[in-house]
Design a protein around this motif. Structure first.
Motif, PDB file in Angstrom:
ATOM      1  N   GLN A 533       0.821  -1.208   0.000  1.00 37.19           N
ATOM      2  CA  GLN A 533       0.000   0.000   0.000  1.00 37.19           C
ATOM      3  C   GLN A 533       0.859   1.264   0.000  1.00 37.19           C
ATOM      4  N   ASN A 534       2.194   1.113  -0.286  1.00 33.82           N
ATOM      5  CA  ASN A 534       3.135   2.237  -0.300  1.00 33.82           C
ATOM      6  C   ASN A 534       3.293   2.865   1.081  1.00 33.82           C
ATOM      7  N   HIS A 535       3.344   2.010   2.097  1.00 35.83           N
ATOM      8  CA  HIS A 535       3.523   2.451   3.477  1.00 35.83           C
ATOM      9  C   HIS A 535       4.731   1.736   4.083  1.00 35.83           C
ATOM     10  N   PRO A 536       5.949   2.065   3.640  1.00 33.72           N
ATOM     11  CA  PRO A 536       7.130   1.342   4.165  1.00 33.72           C
ATOM     12  C   PRO A 536       7.402   1.612   5.631  1.00 33.72           C
ATOM     13  N   VAL A 537       7.137   2.829   6.105  1.00 35.50           N
ATOM     14  CA  VAL A 537       7.381   3.134   7.512  1.00 35.50           C
ATOM     15  C   VAL A 537       6.442   2.323   8.399  1.00 35.50           C
ATOM     16  N   LEU A 538       5.183   2.310   8.041  1.00 42.86           N
ATOM     17  CA  LEU A 538       4.215   1.523   8.802  1.00 42.86           C
ATOM     18  C   LEU A 538       4.550   0.040   8.740  1.00 42.86           C
ATOM     19  N   ALA A 539       4.986  -0.432   7.580  1.00 42.55           N
ATOM     20  CA  ALA A 539       5.360  -1.838   7.451  1.00 42.55           C
ATOM     21  C   ALA A 539       6.524  -2.184   8.372  1.00 42.55           C
ATOM     22  N   ASP A 540       7.532  -1.314   8.445  1.00 40.44           N
ATOM     23  CA  ASP A 540       8.682  -1.576   9.300  1.00 40.44           C
ATOM     24  C   ASP A 540       8.303  -1.513  10.778  1.00 40.44           C
ATOM     25  N   GLN A 541       7.320  -0.688  11.113  1.00 40.93           N
ATOM     26  CA  GLN A 541       6.859  -0.634  12.498  1.00 40.93           C
ATOM     27  C   GLN A 541       6.080  -1.893  12.878  1.00 40.93           C
TER      28      GLN A 541
END
Length: 929
Positions: A533-541
């Motif tokens: 969903q183009n959310h790399p920061v959220l994915a890493d969290q």
């Protein structure tokens, strides 16, 4: 007193109104002529003998205190009375209360009944017989007018007993006695009434006695009491009077005395034969009170015509249903009622089903089979299917029963489908293993009808449907399984299926649950979804493990060296800018990334030629008063930006900063607010126009010493992308508003449209297509004389042509993008005044600069080839270090511009995932581009 006493009171009131004297006129009851002649004589003598009498103080006070009452006496009525005889006149004149009597009738005629009553009460003690009788009548009428019937009653009885004016007093007395419930006294009075009145009052007495007797009856009354009542008042019933009362009486005794109720209803059916509503009411209750045999007989006989045939059948059906509900199936007459009901209502599915089962219980299988077959065609139910299957089995038609089950495979019948369960389960498994999913679905569904709790069969069925393109049932099953065991395998399977279907809301709900799991493998599924969903920061969290987004939430320090060269005239439109950017980023919970950046700027526009007019040159055409040192050809400035990016259902990019801090004009705030979804977005931005020293920092007029420029563009725009598999169409629009210090305001409108096709090519993603770009400005402000902004602002510009883009896929460990677009470029600029925003100037027509002041810049148009090319990329090094670069060239305006940038990033933390490199590099270079 009976319930009709109120009606009697009203009738009596009407009688009193008829008997009482009319308003404004004194009427004479008994001996009217004689009494009023006497009163008239006394009045015409002006009350001499009475008014002079000291013993009649009451009369004297009345006359003296109210002389106006004398003038209001009905003189015309008194004069119309015949003259009394001399003896009567002398006799009346001798009565000292004659004047009081006259005043009583006077007040009565004036409708002052309370005052009249007082006079009549004084006059009734008169020793004159006629005057006393006249006063008694007046008093009686006054009582009646005042509603004091208790006081009027003895007078009425007295007059009637003496036989005086019976035609008027007797009916009034009869009404009073009736209202009081004194029926015995009323019956004694009847001989003194007229024949018509006697008949009327006898009917009223009978009706009152009927009402009292009816009220006395209740549900606890004995049958002999009811019979006596009916026998006594049968003429009333036969004459169809009080039929509503008899109807209520019959319904009251339907339970305890059904025979009596039945007879009453039979007589009531004879009443109001044309009133269909009445006939229906009576018939409904008459059917209710019938015995079972009578009701069976009523079903078989035709209707009698008092109601319509449809009403007759409807009432029979209602009664039969009610009677059937009161019976148990074991009751001997139960089957008879069922059959009767089916004959009455063969199209009723419930009645038909009951009749079919009744035939089956009696062993009449042909009857049961016919009814069940009809029901199955018209209104199929599980009960009908089971009944017909049982019937066919009893008849020995087993093959037909199995075929029936195949034809109605969606019906649940434990007894019959159990026979086929094992076969369907085995065949379904075999067909699934052979990948014949259509046949597998058929047999597995039939098996699960009997054993829906078999999880293995259900999962096999749902995967078969999934392979056939039906995904939702499998999603629901896997979600339910995950809620029970939270297994990683189930989560992975569910994620795989969710990637095929299009249910974004449910997918978000599922992934939110996965993100909360204690199992790392489950959180990894949620992290990969967030990255898609183009959310790399959220994915890493969510998942702190290896992946293309690993480390995206870690703090990072970015540095960038950027150089931009813009062609143009030396000292004005030419621009060379070198920038060194330092930015610190760090993240917080739920996909938030904070950043702060500072960047020193070194700007050089070249040397201004002596013959180039800038500022308000009209003030000194001979250049004698010019101060060229005020015009800055190079400058050093400092900029800053703060930002917040939020990843979520709607992505946000929020920024704030200012124009360069140390220009010739005070800085002003700039910033942005951008929101975007998966295929759309909007933006509200305010930023410097970085096309020249004048537009970016501002300049000082060498002639007047005034500073102007530092143009800021405030723009509102949006974009939308429509995807059709690998084809896509994108549209973007933007409205801009330009203002600066002592600069003419301006507006612009920009629209772009592009469409193309995207496909994979080795490790790259390739996009090709066509684009159309159009924009226009309200004013041409691309000049450097006072009031203009020094930025390119064509009236019309249209570019159309092909484009090409090549970018690495996510699977690669580096990022590289190359793009190029070229097209036919049409440009047209508008005429513009040489100066703007001057205010008041002291220049006259005789001054040398007058013509220059009034001069204009001529617009022009041009068509050529527009080109935009760019190459950029990021390469991870090691130990948290990344290096990147960006190079581009563009000539779509009236100048050629090229840029080059080198970026270096250090990430404080583990993970070397690229995240979204295009977004990160664009945000960094966007600070100075």
């Amino acid at each position: 007193m009976s319930c009709l006493s109120g009606i009697s009171f009203v009738i009596a009131g009407l009688c009193w109104s008829y008997l009482l004297p009319a308003t404004g006129m004194a009427q004479t009851p008994l001996s009217e002529k004689k009494v009023h002649n006497q009163a008239a004589v006394v009045y015409q003598k002006e009350q001499q003998s009475v008014l002079k009498s000291t013993n009649r103080t009451v009369v004297r006070e009345s006359v003296e205190q109210s002389p106006a009452r004398v003038s209001r006496t009905p003189q015309q009525f008194l004069r119309s009375l015949p003259s009394p005889s001399s003896e009567d006149t002398q006799e009346a004149a001798a009565d000292p209360l004659a004047a009081v009597l006259a005043y009583g009738w006077q007040e009565y005629g004036l409708e002052n009944y309370a005052q009249a009553k007082k006079f009549f009460l004084q006059a009734v003690i008169s020793k004159n017989v006629e005057n006393r009788r006249n006063a008694e009548y007046g008093l009686m009428y006054s009582y009646l007018k005042l509603g004091e019937t208790d006081s009027a009653l003895p007078l009425l009885q007295h007059f009637v007993a003496r036989g005086e004016q019976l035609e008027s007093t007797a009916p009034v007395l009869a009404a009073l006695l009736f209202d009081r419930g004194d029926i015995e006294a009323l019956q004694e009075l009847l001989p003194k009434l007229s024949p018509a009145d006697q008949k009327e009052w006898r009917e009223r007495i009978v009706f009152a006695q009927f009402q009292d007797a009816l009220v006395a009856l209740n549900e606890g009354s004995r049958q002999d009491e009811v019979r006596n009542f009916l026998q006594q008042y049968r003429p009333v019933l036969e004459e169809c009077r009080q039929q509503e009362q008899f109807f209520r009486l019959a319904t009251l005794f339907m339970k305890d005395s059904p025979y009596l109720a039945k007879n009453i209803f039979a007589d009531l059916r004879k009443c109001l034969p044309e009133d269909h509503h009445w006939q229906e009411r009576v018939l409904r209750e008459q059917l209710q009170v019938m015995s079972n045999n009578e009701l069976f007989t009523a079903v078989s006989i035709p209707f009698d015509g008092t109601v319509s045939e449809s009403t007759w059948k409807r009432l029979l059906k209602e009664t039969t249903w009610q009677r059937l509900e009161q019976l148990e199936p074991k009751d001997p007459v139960y089957d008879s009622f069922v059959q009767a009901l089916y004959e009455l209502d063969p199209n009723n599915p419930e009645a038909a089903s009951m009749a079919a089962w009744s035939c089956y219980q009696r062993g009449e299988y042909a009857c049961a089979g016919d009814i069940f077959s009809t029901l199955l065609r018209n209104n199929p139910t599980d009960d009908t299917l089971l009944g017909l299957a049982y019937t066919l089995q009893k008849k020995g038609e087993s093959a037909e029963a199995l075929y029936l089950l195949d034809q109605h495979s969606d019906r649940k019948s434990e007894l019959l489908n159990q026979l086929r369960y094992d076969l369907h389960a085995t065949l379904g498994g075999n067909f699934y293993l052979s990948k014949d999913y259509e046949k597998a679905v058929v047999h597995l569904e039939l098996a699960l009808i009997q054993r829906p709790e078999n999880v293995d069969l259900e999962q096999m069925l749902l995967w078969s449907r999934f392979h056939l393109g039906e995904s939702k049932p499998l999603v629901e099953f896997l979600w339910q399984q995950y809620e029970q065991d939270e297994a990683a395998d189930t989560a992975i399977s569910l994620s795989h299926v969710l990637g095929v279907i299009e249910d974004p809301e449910f997918t978000k709900e599922v992934m939110a649950r996965f993100a909360e799991s204690e199992k790392a493998e489950v959180r990894k599924v949620a992290g990969e979804y967030a990255f898609r969903q183009n959310h790399p920061v959220l994915a890493d969290q969510i998942y702190q493990g290896p992946g293309p987004y690993a480390g995206s939430a870690a703090p990072a320090l970015d540095s960038l060296f950027h150089f931009r060269s813009k062609g143009g005239d030396e000292g004005t439109s030419s621009l060379n800018a070198a920038t060194l950017v330092a930015r610190q980023t760090f993240s917080s919970h739920s996909g938030k990334t904070w950043s702060i950046a500072i960047f020193p700027l070194s700007i050089d526009s070249g040397s201004l030629a002596a013959d180039v007019q800038v500022g308000s040159a009209f003030r000194s055409p001979d250049q004698s008063q010019v101060r060229p040192e005020l015009w800055e050809e190079d400058a050093f400035a400092l900029g800053w930006r703060g930002g917040l990016q939020i990843e979520g259902e709607l992505d946000w990019d929020i920024g704030i900063g200012s124009t360069p801090l140390n220009g010739v004009i005070s800085p002003t705030l700039v910033g942005r607010l951008q929101g975007s979804g998966s295929d759309w977005g909007f933006a509200l931005e305010r930023d410097s126009v970085k096309e020249s020293m004048l537009s970016w920092l501002g300049q000082t007029d060498p002639y007047s010493g005034q500073a102007w420029g530092r143009v800021v563009e405030t723009k509102l725009g949006g974009h939308k992308t429509i995807s059709l598999n690998d084809w896509w169409l994108a549209v973007e629009g933007q409205y801009g508003w330009y203002n600066g210090e002592r600069v003419e305001q301006n507006t612009s409108l920009t629209v772009s449209l592009s469409g193309g096709y995207t496909e994979d090519w080795d490790d790259f993603e390739q996009s090709t297509g066509l684009f159309l770009f159009a924009r226009g400005f309200e004013r041409n402000s691309n000049f450097y004389t006072f009031g203009h902004g020094g930025y390119y602002s064509p009236e019309q510009q249209i570019i159309a042509g092909p484009f090409f883009r090549l970018v690495t896929s996510v699977a690669t460990n580096y990022w590289l993008e190359a793009s190029c677009s070229a097209g036919l470029n049409y440009r047209k600029t508008d005429d513009a005044p040489r100066y703007a925003r001057l205010g008041a100037v002291n220049v006259g027509a005789e001054d040398p600069g007058w013509d220059d002041l009034l001069g204009t810049y001529a617009g022009e148009s041009d068509t050529g080839l527009g080109l935009d090319a760019r190459v950029r990329g990021i390469l991870p090094l090691s130990n948290g270090w990344f290096i990147g670069g960006d190079a581009s060239i563009n000539n779509v305006a009236d100048f050629t511009q090229w840029q080059v940038a080198v970026a270096l990033r250090y990430r404080f933390g583990k993970g070397m995932g690229l995240g979204l490199p295009e977004r990160d590099l664009s945000m960094l270079t966007g600070l100075v581009q």
